[in-house]
Structure formats: structure tokens, C-alpha cells
Design a protein around this motif. Structure first.
Motif, PDB file in Angstrom:
ATOM      1  N   UNK A  32      43.205  31.933  39.348  1.00 32.13           N
ATOM      2  CA  UNK A  32      42.298  33.036  39.676  1.00 32.13           C
ATOM      3  C   UNK A  32      42.816  33.755  40.911  1.00 32.13           C
ATOM      4  N   UNK A  33      43.044  35.069  40.758  1.00 30.97           N
ATOM      5  CA  UNK A  33      43.532  35.911  41.852  1.00 30.97           C
ATOM      6  C   UNK A  33      42.424  36.830  42.345  1.00 30.97           C
ATOM      7  N   UNK A  34      42.386  37.068  43.629  1.00 28.09           N
ATOM      8  CA  UNK A  34      41.478  38.020  44.287  1.00 28.09           C
ATOM      9  C   UNK A  34      39.999  37.825  43.959  1.00 28.09           C
ATOM     10  N   UNK A  49      35.148  37.262  50.497  1.00 22.95           N
ATOM     11  CA  UNK A  49      36.418  37.092  49.798  1.00 22.95           C
ATOM     12  C   UNK A  49      36.782  35.614  49.785  1.00 22.95           C
ATOM     13  N   UNK A  50      37.356  35.176  48.657  1.00 20.94           N
ATOM     14  CA  UNK A  50      37.750  33.786  48.476  1.00 20.94           C
ATOM     15  C   UNK A  50      39.257  33.694  48.337  1.00 20.94           C
ATOM     16  N   UNK A  51      39.799  32.507  48.621  1.00 20.17           N
ATOM     17  CA  UNK A  51      41.230  32.270  48.435  1.00 20.17           C
ATOM     18  C   UNK A  51      41.527  32.169  46.942  1.00 20.17           C
ATOM     19  N   UNK A  52      42.737  32.533  46.556  1.00 19.72           N
ATOM     20  CA  UNK A  52      43.168  32.336  45.171  1.00 19.72           C
ATOM     21  C   UNK A  52      43.072  30.856  44.844  1.00 19.72           C
ATOM     22  N   UNK A  80      37.352  28.508  47.811  1.00 18.47           N
ATOM     23  CA  UNK A  80      37.230  28.379  49.260  1.00 18.47           C
ATOM     24  C   UNK A  80      37.064  29.761  49.864  1.00 18.47           C
ATOM     25  N   UNK A  81      36.061  29.888  50.739  1.00 16.65           N
ATOM     26  CA  UNK A  81      35.811  31.163  51.414  1.00 16.65           C
ATOM     27  C   UNK A  81      36.974  31.451  52.358  1.00 16.65           C
ATOM     28  N   UNK A  82      37.497  32.676  52.283  1.00 19.32           N
ATOM     29  CA  UNK A  82      38.616  33.103  53.127  1.00 19.32           C
ATOM     30  C   UNK A  82      38.222  32.986  54.596  1.00 19.32           C
TER      31      UNK A  82
END
Length: 102
Positions: A32-34, A49-52, A80-82
Motif C-alpha cells: 500500500x502506497x500513500x 498520513x501513514x507510512x507505506x 503506522x502514522x507518519x
């Protein structure tokens, strides 16, 4: 008066095996991206925003005819939350109707 939207760009790598003429089972990995969560209106104006990430996918299909089938899918994901150590459960399941042109 408000909206929540979760968006992502998934890429699946799956292997399916034919058990017989009607049943296929398999699994693989989903990248999963972006991934991001956007809130507007009454729920607040925010963007998370989350990490890939990568997760596991299991899938089964039953073919009613040679060209028409029903798939069931389940995936296990953690996002995981950025910029944080927080983790969000992103597991999901779904059903799909498929038509094959061959």
C-alpha cells in the motif's frame, strides 16, 4: 455535513491454485502506497498520513461458470502514522463478482 475519506494505492502480488474446476484458493502480499485519512466539515478539517506498508492477503474463488465467479478476500494490515509510533488496524474483507473474457 462532514466526510471522512481514506485513500491509498494498493499493488497486489497473489498466487491462486485451482483445487478443482470450480474452486481456486490462494494468497499473497498487498503493498500500500500513500495511505491517508482526510476529514472535512463536521468531523473536522484534518489530514493524517501513514507510512507505506505491506500486508498479507488470502483469497478464494468459486466459479459458477467458466466465465463468471465470486471471490472472497481478507487482508491483514497495520498502518503506522507518519512521524509517530501509533499504529492503526487496517484489516479488511470483501466480496467480488468477476467476469472473465476468454
Amino acid at each position: 455535513n462532514g466526510s471522512l475519506r481514506f485513500s491509498r494505492y494498493p499493488v497486489n502480488l497473489l498466487a491462486l491454485f485451482s483445487i478443482n474446476d470450480k474452486v481456486r484458493l490462494g494468497g499473497g502480499v498487498e503493498f500500500v502506497n500513500s495511505p491517508k485519512l482526510i476529514g472535512r466539515g463536521e468531523v473536522g478539517n484534518f489530514t493524517v498520513e501513514f507510512k507505506n506498508s505491506a500486508g498479507l492477503v488470502l483469497e478464494g474463488e468459486y466459479l459458477f461458470t467458466r466465465n463468471f465467479g465470486l471471490k472472497a478476500r481478507a487482508a491483514a494490515h497495520k498502518f503506522k502514522v507518519e512521524g509517530s509510533s501509533e499504529e492503526v488496524d487496517g484489516n479488511y474483507g470483501g466480496l467480488m463478482l468477476n467476469y472473465y473474457f476468454f
